[in-house]
Design an enzyme around this catalytic site. Sequence first.
Site, PDB file in Angstrom:
ATOM      1  N   HIS A 196     -11.291   5.421  -4.643  1.00 42.95           N
ATOM      2  CA  HIS A 196     -10.964   3.989  -4.671  1.00 42.95           C
ATOM      3  C   HIS A 196     -11.840   3.255  -5.702  1.00 42.95           C
ATOM      4  CE1 HIS A 196      -9.192   0.548  -2.056  1.00 42.95           C
ATOM      5  NE2 HIS A 196      -9.312   0.167  -3.327  1.00 42.95           N
ATOM      6  N   LEU A 197     -11.667   3.668  -6.948  1.00 43.32           N
ATOM      7  CA  LEU A 197     -12.503   3.118  -8.027  1.00 43.32           C
ATOM      8  C   LEU A 197     -11.781   2.090  -8.887  1.00 43.32           C
ATOM      9  CD1 LEU A 197     -14.343   6.296  -9.459  1.00 43.32           C
ATOM     10  CD2 LEU A 197     -15.245   4.510  -7.953  1.00 43.32           C
ATOM     11  N   GLY A 198     -10.526   1.773  -8.516  1.00 49.95           N
ATOM     12  CA  GLY A 198      -9.714   0.914  -9.385  1.00 49.95           C
ATOM     13  C   GLY A 198     -10.410  -0.368  -9.823  1.00 49.95           C
ATOM     14  N   ASP A 203      10.850  -4.356  -8.628  1.00 51.97           N
ATOM     15  CA  ASP A 203      10.108  -5.345  -7.845  1.00 51.97           C
ATOM     16  C   ASP A 203      11.124  -6.382  -7.395  1.00 51.97           C
ATOM     17  OD1 ASP A 203       8.617  -7.569  -6.960  1.00 51.97           O
ATOM     18  OD2 ASP A 203       6.921  -7.029  -8.242  1.00 51.97           O
ATOM     19  N   LYS A 205       0.616  -8.533 -10.952  1.00 56.87           N
ATOM     20  CA  LYS A 205      -0.448  -8.668 -11.958  1.00 56.87           C
ATOM     21  C   LYS A 205      -0.840  -7.306 -12.526  1.00 56.87           C
ATOM     22  CE  LYS A 205      -3.165 -10.997  -9.117  1.00 56.87           C
ATOM     23  NZ  LYS A 205      -2.226 -11.100  -7.978  1.00 56.87           N
ATOM     24  N   VAL A 206      -1.166  -6.361 -11.637  1.00 57.74           N
ATOM     25  CA  VAL A 206      -1.604  -5.043 -12.128  1.00 57.74           C
ATOM     26  C   VAL A 206      -0.428  -4.312 -12.774  1.00 57.74           C
ATOM     27  CG1 VAL A 206      -2.632  -2.834 -11.505  1.00 57.74           C
ATOM     28  CG2 VAL A 206      -3.400  -4.906 -10.342  1.00 57.74           C
ATOM     29  N   GLU A 250      -9.592   6.057   4.413  1.00 61.78           N
ATOM     30  CA  GLU A 250     -10.637   6.165   3.392  1.00 61.78           C
ATOM     31  C   GLU A 250     -12.012   6.173   4.042  1.00 61.78           C
ATOM     32  OE1 GLU A 250     -10.003   3.152   0.408  1.00 61.78           O
ATOM     33  OE2 GLU A 250      -8.094   4.020  -0.199  1.00 61.78           O
ATOM     34  N   ASP A 280      -5.981   7.168  -6.314  1.00 65.43           N
ATOM     35  CA  ASP A 280      -7.252   6.460  -6.173  1.00 65.43           C
ATOM     36  C   ASP A 280      -7.431   5.968  -4.739  1.00 65.43           C
ATOM     37  OD1 ASP A 280      -9.635   5.136  -7.174  1.00 65.43           O
ATOM     38  OD2 ASP A 280      -8.539   3.240  -7.029  1.00 65.43           O
ATOM     39  N   VAL A 287      -2.631   3.632  -7.528  1.00 68.31           N
ATOM     40  CA  VAL A 287      -3.861   2.828  -7.543  1.00 68.31           C
ATOM     41  C   VAL A 287      -3.647   1.618  -6.628  1.00 68.31           C
ATOM     42  CG1 VAL A 287      -5.568   1.733  -9.089  1.00 68.31           C
ATOM     43  CG2 VAL A 287      -4.176   3.566  -9.942  1.00 68.31           C
ATOM     44  N   ALA A 288      -2.573   1.653  -5.810  1.00 73.56           N
ATOM     45  CA  ALA A 288      -2.265   0.492  -4.947  1.00 73.56           C
ATOM     46  C   ALA A 288      -2.919   0.672  -3.581  1.00 73.56           C
ATOM     47  CB  ALA A 288      -0.763   0.309  -4.841  1.00 73.56           C
ATOM     48  N   ARG A 289      -2.207   1.288  -2.657  1.00 71.38           N
ATOM     49  CA  ARG A 289      -2.752   1.575  -1.337  1.00 71.38           C
ATOM     50  C   ARG A 289      -2.213   2.920  -0.878  1.00 71.38           C
ATOM     51  NH1 ARG A 289      -6.033  -1.265  -2.358  1.00 71.38           N
ATOM     52  NH2 ARG A 289      -6.878  -3.107  -1.345  1.00 71.38           N
TER      53      ARG A 289
HETATM   54  N1  NAI Z   1      -7.373   0.623  -6.374  1.00 64.72           N
HETATM   55  C1  NAI Z   1      -7.978  -0.517  -6.499  1.00 64.72           C
HETATM   56  O1  NAI Z   1      -9.186  -0.590  -6.543  1.00 64.72           O
HETATM   57  C2  NAI Z   1      -7.169  -1.753  -6.604  1.00 64.72           C
HETATM   58  C3  NAI Z   1      -5.971  -1.836  -5.967  1.00 64.72           C
HETATM   59  N2  NAI Z   1      -5.235  -2.971  -6.044  1.00 64.72           N
HETATM   60  C4  NAI Z   1      -3.965  -2.989  -5.343  1.00 64.72           C
HETATM   61  O2  NAI Z   1      -2.914  -3.072  -6.274  1.00 64.72           O
HETATM   62  C5  NAI Z   1      -1.802  -3.717  -5.683  1.00 64.72           C
HETATM   63  C6  NAI Z   1      -1.239  -4.743  -6.631  1.00 64.72           C
HETATM   64  O3  NAI Z   1      -2.196  -5.752  -6.915  1.00 64.72           O
HETATM   65  P1  NAI Z   1      -1.764  -7.022  -7.784  1.00 64.72           P
HETATM   66  O4  NAI Z   1      -0.909  -6.608  -8.901  1.00 64.72           O
HETATM   67  O5  NAI Z   1      -2.994  -7.785  -8.055  1.00 64.72           O
HETATM   68  O6  NAI Z   1      -0.882  -7.798  -6.719  1.00 64.72           O
HETATM   69  P2  NAI Z   1       0.343  -8.757  -7.016  1.00 64.72           P
HETATM   70  O7  NAI Z   1       0.572  -9.505  -5.780  1.00 64.72           O
HETATM   71  O8  NAI Z   1       0.112  -9.513  -8.270  1.00 64.72           O
HETATM   72  O9  NAI Z   1       1.562  -7.759  -7.257  1.00 64.72           O
HETATM   73  C7  NAI Z   1       2.188  -7.041  -6.243  1.00 64.72           C
HETATM   74  C8  NAI Z   1       3.655  -6.985  -6.586  1.00 64.72           C
HETATM   75  O10 NAI Z   1       4.289  -6.114  -5.673  1.00 64.72           O
HETATM   76  C9  NAI Z   1       5.581  -6.630  -5.460  1.00 64.72           C
HETATM   77  N3  NAI Z   1       6.207  -6.078  -4.274  1.00 64.72           N
HETATM   78  C10 NAI Z   1       6.115  -6.503  -2.988  1.00 64.72           C
HETATM   79  N4  NAI Z   1       6.896  -5.756  -2.196  1.00 64.72           N
HETATM   80  C11 NAI Z   1       7.487  -4.840  -2.998  1.00 64.72           C
HETATM   81  C12 NAI Z   1       8.403  -3.794  -2.771  1.00 64.72           C
HETATM   82  N5  NAI Z   1       8.872  -3.539  -1.549  1.00 64.72           N
HETATM   83  N6  NAI Z   1       8.784  -3.051  -3.828  1.00 64.72           N
HETATM   84  C13 NAI Z   1       8.327  -3.305  -5.066  1.00 64.72           C
HETATM   85  N7  NAI Z   1       7.469  -4.297  -5.346  1.00 64.72           N
HETATM   86  C14 NAI Z   1       7.049  -5.044  -4.316  1.00 64.72           C
HETATM   87  C15 NAI Z   1       5.355  -8.116  -5.390  1.00 64.72           C
HETATM   88  O11 NAI Z   1       6.556  -8.818  -5.633  1.00 64.72           O
HETATM   89  C16 NAI Z   1       4.343  -8.328  -6.485  1.00 64.72           C
HETATM   90  O12 NAI Z   1       4.980  -8.676  -7.699  1.00 64.72           O
HETATM   91  C17 NAI Z   1      -2.319  -4.263  -4.353  1.00 64.72           C
HETATM   92  O13 NAI Z   1      -1.952  -3.391  -3.320  1.00 64.72           O
HETATM   93  C18 NAI Z   1      -3.786  -4.233  -4.504  1.00 64.72           C
HETATM   94  O14 NAI Z   1      -4.428  -4.148  -3.285  1.00 64.72           O
HETATM   95  C19 NAI Z   1      -5.626  -4.051  -6.795  1.00 64.72           C
HETATM   96  C20 NAI Z   1      -6.826  -4.017  -7.434  1.00 64.72           C
HETATM   97  C21 NAI Z   1      -7.714  -2.875  -7.373  1.00 64.72           C
HETATM   98  O1  HPV Z   2      -8.803  -5.436  -4.869  1.00 64.22           O
HETATM   99  C1  HPV Z   2      -8.257  -4.491  -4.289  1.00 64.22           C
HETATM  100  O2  HPV Z   2      -7.170  -4.554  -3.716  1.00 64.22           O
HETATM  101  C2  HPV Z   2      -8.926  -3.215  -4.242  1.00 64.22           C
HETATM  102  O3  HPV Z   2      -8.365  -2.270  -3.768  1.00 64.22           O
HETATM  103  C3  HPV Z   2     -10.316  -3.103  -4.701  1.00 64.22           C
HETATM  104  O4  HPV Z   2     -11.034  -2.655  -3.596  1.00 64.22           O
HETATM  105  P1  HPV Z   2     -12.625  -2.709  -3.575  1.00 64.22           P
HETATM  106  O5  HPV Z   2     -13.004  -4.144  -3.675  1.00 64.22           O
HETATM  107  O6  HPV Z   2     -13.088  -1.942  -4.764  1.00 64.22           O
HETATM  108  O7  HPV Z   2     -13.012  -2.092  -2.293  1.00 64.22           O
END
Ligand code: NAI
Ligand code: HPV
Length: 599
Positions: free
Chosen positions: A335-337, A226, A206-207, A316, A311, A285-287
């Site tokens: 961690h402001l994403g 992916d 999604k992101v 953390e 981020d 911005v992932a982990r």
């Molecule tokens: N910094 C922040 O505040 C935020 C961080 N995130 C993080 O962003 C990441 C992605 O979130 P979404 O897009 O919503 O999740 P999502 O589940 O929609 O997308 C994740 C993608 O990663 C792929 N994936 C899995 N293993 C993989 C690998 N070994 N190599 C490449 N791709 C792989 C999956 O197939 C999937 O398409 C998550 O880790 C989430 O926690 C999400 C929202 C806010």
């Molecule tokens: O949704 C995620 O994966 C995030 O990383 C967002 O984290 P937060 O709810 O802002 O602590």
Amino acid sequence: MAAATSQSHLLRPSPGLRRASLPSPSRISFALRAVSKPTVLVAEKLGAAGLELLKEFANVDCAYNMTPEELCAKVALSDALIVRSGTKVNRSVFEFSAGRLRVVGRAGVGIDNVDLAAATEHGCLVVNAPTANTVAAAEHGIALMAAMARNVAQADAALKAGNTCKWIQTFTFILSSLLQICKWQRNKYVGVSLVGKTLAILGFGKVGSEVARRAKGLGMHVVAHDPYASAARARAIGVELVSFEDAISAADFISLHMPLTPSTDKMLNDETFAKMKKGVRIVNVARGGVIDEEALVRALDSGIVAQAALDVFTVEPPAADSKLVLHENVTVTPHLGASTVEAQEGVAIEIAEAVVGALKGELSATAVNAPMVPAEVLSELAPYVELAEKLARLAVQLVAGGGGVKSVKVTYASGRSPDDLDTRVLRAMITKGLIEPISSVFVNLVNADFTAKQRGIRITEERVQIDGTAESPIEYIKVQIAQAGSKFPSAVSETGEITVAGRVKDGIPHLTEVGSFQVDVSLEGSIILCRQVDQPGMIGAVGSVLGEQNVNVSFMSVGRIAPRKHAVMAIGVDEEPTKETLTKIGEIPAIEEFVFLKL
Ligand SMILES: NC(=O)C1=CN([C@@H]2O[C@H](COP(=O)(O)OP(=O)(O)OC[C@H]3O[C@@H](n4cnc5c(N)ncnc54)[C@H](O)[C@@H]3O)[C@@H](O)[C@H]2O)C=CC1
Ligand SMILES: O=C(O)C(=O)COP(=O)(O)O
């Protein structure tokens, strides 16, 4: 004459909640109903709209910045817990909850801070809010990429540091002129352009795909890696899906958007940095854990990585003296994403709805550790769910004491193609029916497979296609327990298994087969099964013993092999007969064996 009664162990429900007797279509997963208001513990700041929604249904306890000990103490008094990324929901949280915690709601996407295995083992559903912060995270990724490329954060800090120290300028001219240089460093902060550069997105979910759309708008060439993404979806956005090696070696910029899992842990490390183009720029911005942070410092020092914008961090908040955070070529945010006003309101509503739904016993569309079954499928299967559980409850009560259940075969006969039948919910309910009458374990959709495995119960399923109506998804369900003696030997079929089968008639589950005998009794209340010599007056004899004791008979059905030989009588009763009543039934001369079964 063999006589036996079966005991059903009463379960101790969680405070404030009790088991609903009959699961309805939307109440299949947990079969719990609130007697008094449940308590929802909100451990991190949640948007106001979400809190309002929660308060309509539950007592809401907002307790932020708790220590792990405080969390464990509070969780023992809570039916649901809502967290963001800052709270570790580890095994001890579930242990301290002592079975009361039914739902953990993660107000966001990443569930790496929740011990999913422990949640599942404790029958606790985990739900997340997977969509509301997608755009916020993508925008933050783009913001970090642009800020990094143009040194925005570093230039801003230098300029402000110069201004802050202005008063010193009045004391010494030399110091003042030095600071003036720090303050207005136009040559030092020359950046790089984004247009025409190759951006590799790792994790095209999604992101990742929202970042891709935006990067295309900035004139970047976007590739993605992916292993699970659809090439057609990527093509539709104008993105080429490539191998991991191709992605990292072609990239001027790499943006990370995969979840933290064992396979993505430290995915960027010394070895992978060595394969990158010299001067690559990295956005995360992932982990934090998807990068080996020490290796990143080495790659920054050696110039392989020109800059990084982060981020998220392995720990953390990161240590105050973190070499990575303090590195001059690194831009950081705490961690402001997901932290926009809009995203936080959206996430709060999304998670509040999911948690309330789960507490009501509804299946959640965002369940992380339970099968997701479409609502229309559930609604169609609802009477069969009840049938499956009750057949299993009967079957296990027919096992001779101490025999144990190891191997169970379930047959679903349907007029439809076997591929059209989703049996996950039915299998879970069979497990529930097999285990709950003989233990104090609470079984639901979340922990059914785990609990069966833990108890060494092997459940095999067979789907057979028979002539049937297209309207009903299942014609009959048969439950057979192998390698077990029965306290009611007539329930053992010719092939040697304890066998019960049933079907749904007019929406009500019926028992239609016991061993080799055909019966027909609705599965409501409790059941007495008697084997008798087939002779006149038997129904009246048993009926009058029950009538004398004021036990109401709801159904009676006799199945026999041949006239005047043996027959099995199934009697549905509304009240539980006393021991004396059952003894009197056993004393009727033609009764050869009988068993009382609770549903
Ligand atoms: N910094 C922040 O505040 C935020 C961080 N995130 C993080 O962003 C990441 C992605 O979130 P979404 O897009 O919503 O999740 P999502 O589940 O929609 O997308 C994740 C993608 O990663 C792929 N994936 C899995 N293993 C993989 C690998 N070994 N190599 C490449 N791709 C792989 C999956 O197939 C999937 O398409 C998550 O880790 C989430 O926690 C999400 C929202 C806010
Ligand atoms: O949704 C995620 O994966 C995030 O990383 C967002 O984290 P937060 O709810 O802002 O602590």
